[in-house]
Scaffold this active site. Sequence first.
Site, PDB file in Angstrom:
ATOM      1  N   LYS A 196      16.447  -5.328   2.861  1.00 10.93           N
ATOM      2  CA  LYS A 196      16.088  -4.557   1.663  1.00 10.93           C
ATOM      3  C   LYS A 196      16.961  -3.324   1.482  1.00 10.93           C
ATOM      4  O   LYS A 196      17.098  -2.811   0.378  1.00 10.93           O
ATOM      5  CB  LYS A 196      14.611  -4.137   1.713  1.00 10.93           C
ATOM      6  CG  LYS A 196      13.653  -5.307   1.461  1.00 10.93           C
ATOM      7  CD  LYS A 196      12.246  -4.811   1.145  1.00 10.93           C
ATOM      8  CE  LYS A 196      11.331  -5.971   0.817  1.00 10.93           C
ATOM      9  NZ  LYS A 196       9.945  -5.561   0.611  1.00 10.93           N
TER      10      LYS A 196
ATOM     11  N   LYS B 165      13.679 -17.595   0.509  1.00 11.52           N
ATOM     12  CA  LYS B 165      12.236 -17.817   0.348  1.00 11.52           C
ATOM     13  C   LYS B 165      11.779 -17.455  -1.070  1.00 11.52           C
ATOM     14  O   LYS B 165      12.393 -16.614  -1.729  1.00 11.52           O
ATOM     15  CB  LYS B 165      11.451 -17.031   1.402  1.00 11.52           C
ATOM     16  CG  LYS B 165      11.535 -15.550   1.220  1.00 11.52           C
ATOM     17  CD  LYS B 165      10.624 -14.773   2.150  1.00 11.52           C
ATOM     18  CE  LYS B 165      10.708 -13.328   1.696  1.00 11.52           C
ATOM     19  NZ  LYS B 165      10.127 -12.309   2.432  1.00 11.52           N
TER      20      LYS B 165
ATOM     21  N   LYS C  95       8.274 -12.555  -4.991  1.00  6.91           N
ATOM     22  CA  LYS C  95       7.976 -11.944  -6.282  1.00  6.91           C
ATOM     23  C   LYS C  95       8.994 -10.875  -6.650  1.00  6.91           C
ATOM     24  O   LYS C  95       9.124 -10.507  -7.793  1.00  6.91           O
ATOM     25  CB  LYS C  95       6.548 -11.388  -6.336  1.00  6.91           C
ATOM     26  CG  LYS C  95       6.110 -10.625  -5.140  1.00  6.91           C
ATOM     27  CD  LYS C  95       4.603 -10.432  -5.104  1.00  6.91           C
ATOM     28  CE  LYS C  95       4.220  -9.898  -3.736  1.00  6.91           C
ATOM     29  NZ  LYS C  95       2.875 -10.076  -3.354  1.00  6.91           N
TER      30      LYS C  95
HETATM   31  P1  TYM Z   1       3.714  -9.690   0.933  1.00  6.30           P
HETATM   32  O1  TYM Z   1       2.946  -8.939  -0.086  1.00  6.30           O
HETATM   33  O2  TYM Z   1       5.198  -9.798   0.752  1.00  6.30           O
HETATM   34  O3  TYM Z   1       3.168 -11.163   1.068  1.00  6.30           O
HETATM   35  C1  TYM Z   1       1.793 -11.445   1.278  1.00  6.30           C
HETATM   36  C2  TYM Z   1       1.659 -12.653   2.194  1.00  6.30           C
HETATM   37  O4  TYM Z   1       2.334 -13.788   1.633  1.00  6.30           O
HETATM   38  C3  TYM Z   1       3.247 -14.344   2.581  1.00  6.30           C
HETATM   39  N1  TYM Z   1       4.421 -14.874   1.878  1.00  6.30           N
HETATM   40  C4  TYM Z   1       4.900 -16.122   2.029  1.00  6.30           C
HETATM   41  N2  TYM Z   1       4.467 -17.153   2.780  1.00  6.30           N
HETATM   42  C5  TYM Z   1       5.162 -18.324   2.695  1.00  6.30           C
HETATM   43  N3  TYM Z   1       6.253 -18.487   1.897  1.00  6.30           N
HETATM   44  C6  TYM Z   1       6.727 -17.470   1.131  1.00  6.30           C
HETATM   45  N4  TYM Z   1       7.777 -17.646   0.339  1.00  6.30           N
HETATM   46  C7  TYM Z   1       6.035 -16.219   1.173  1.00  6.30           C
HETATM   47  N5  TYM Z   1       6.207 -15.032   0.549  1.00  6.30           N
HETATM   48  C8  TYM Z   1       5.212 -14.215   0.989  1.00  6.30           C
HETATM   49  C9  TYM Z   1       3.623 -13.182   3.485  1.00  6.30           C
HETATM   50  O5  TYM Z   1       4.091 -13.631   4.743  1.00  6.30           O
HETATM   51  C10 TYM Z   1       2.315 -12.424   3.575  1.00  6.30           C
HETATM   52  O6  TYM Z   1       1.491 -12.963   4.597  1.00  6.30           O
HETATM   53  N6  TYM Z   1       4.069  -6.466   4.745  1.00  6.30           N
HETATM   54  C11 TYM Z   1       3.204  -7.407   4.088  1.00  6.30           C
HETATM   55  C12 TYM Z   1       1.875  -6.828   3.638  1.00  6.30           C
HETATM   56  C13 TYM Z   1       1.075  -6.152   4.695  1.00  6.30           C
HETATM   57  C14 TYM Z   1       0.349  -6.768   5.734  1.00  6.30           C
HETATM   58  C15 TYM Z   1      -0.300  -5.707   6.440  1.00  6.30           C
HETATM   59  C16 TYM Z   1       0.170  -8.083   6.129  1.00  6.30           C
HETATM   60  C17 TYM Z   1       0.883  -4.808   4.804  1.00  6.30           C
HETATM   61  N7  TYM Z   1       0.038  -4.540   5.853  1.00  6.30           N
HETATM   62  C18 TYM Z   1      -1.104  -5.961   7.536  1.00  6.30           C
HETATM   63  C19 TYM Z   1      -0.646  -8.329   7.241  1.00  6.30           C
HETATM   64  C20 TYM Z   1      -1.267  -7.268   7.930  1.00  6.30           C
HETATM   65  C21 TYM Z   1       3.903  -7.947   2.854  1.00  6.30           C
HETATM   66  O7  TYM Z   1       4.733  -7.302   2.295  1.00  6.30           O
HETATM   67  O8  TYM Z   1       3.402  -9.131   2.390  1.00  6.30           O
END
Ligand code: TYM
Length: 327
Positions: free
Chosen positions: A111, A192, A195
């Site tokens: 990023k 991947k 969004k």
């Molecule tokens: P975020 O908001 O990017 O995504 C939310 C969840 O969706 C999963 N994900 C995917 N899984 C499979 N294929 C994909 N293309 C794909 N894109 C997204 C992510 O792995 C995630 O599980 N840092 C985290 C948010 C967060 C969090 C936490 C998660 C903040 N605090 C504590 C767990 C525990 C994030 O940005 O997810």
Amino acid sequence: MPRVFSGIQPSGELHLGNYLGAIRSWVRSQHEADAFYCIVDLHALTVETDPAELRARTRQTALELVAAGLDPDACTLFVQSHVPEHPRLTWLLECTASMGELRRMTQFKDKSAGAESVRVGLFTYPVLMAADILLYDTDRVPVGDDQRQHLELARELASRFNARYGTTFVVPEAAVPPVGARVMDLQHPERKMSKSVSSPLGTVLLFDEPADIERKVKKAVTDTDGEVRYDPEAKPGLANLLELLAVATDRAPAAVAAEYHRYGDLKRDVATALCDLLAPARARRNELAGDPGAIDAVLADGAAKAQAIAADVYHRAASAIGLLAPA
Ligand code: TYM
């Protein structure tokens, strides 16, 4: 009952990767565990955001998660900034983490690459994520594959804190689904589905109309050799389609591959399976949209339940590290 915690950023519409990598496991876990799900609005601030849009997306994400199957009576759904212990514990953990270990985070490297100015919050993002998890004595964290490294850091920070200041935190485990943990972009199968990357044809949104899902799957990039087999290295586009059908119909990708000879037939069935999979969520979202006040009540209730636990764990950590409790 085991404790489950996970989070999602309110930074765009939910897509198929979010659903298959994480939200489907969240829905299952809410009936088997004491489940906490958090809309991480503080994490969304690590990149440029429009204030009005962030507020609207936060509420909309809550509504979409309920539409996707979260039951506010079965789990605790809340907004990260409503529980001030999250940034408070982050500070304590930042004072135990090192610059070197944060610099190694691949998501930060991706990023920040090429950026003229990088926000401090983007660098310390994984420490806030560790605080999210550790504040709830979490046993299990259902996430997609891209969060594995962040989970490792949370485990490391918890273990280090426990070793230095006495047992304070539960050391959490990541729970990554065997198929669907890394859904790829339909137009660029080497990256991947996401969004933040703008690839409208490559991203299936959770609430896309069936005609849009069909169009996107039909146009999905594959390859020219024409043979249906599961080979993620050599045939990433086809492997992604096979995985989507496998996960939507609870089978193994190689078993799905054995049933097809033509890409066109496979694409038709992938589109149908995805439309069937997502239809209930779309119907529920339309019902929920009629009563936006209901979601605010869910979030207020969720924050109160979350804070009752987070306050205890924060005070345990503050006391262990040597902060004087207010008289
Ligand atoms: P975020 O908001 O990017 O995504 C939310 C969840 O969706 C999963 N994900 C995917 N899984 C499979 N294929 C994909 N293309 C794909 N894109 C997204 C992510 O792995 C995630 O599980 N840092 C985290 C948010 C967060 C969090 C936490 C998660 C903040 N605090 C504590 C767990 C525990 C994030 O940005 O997810």
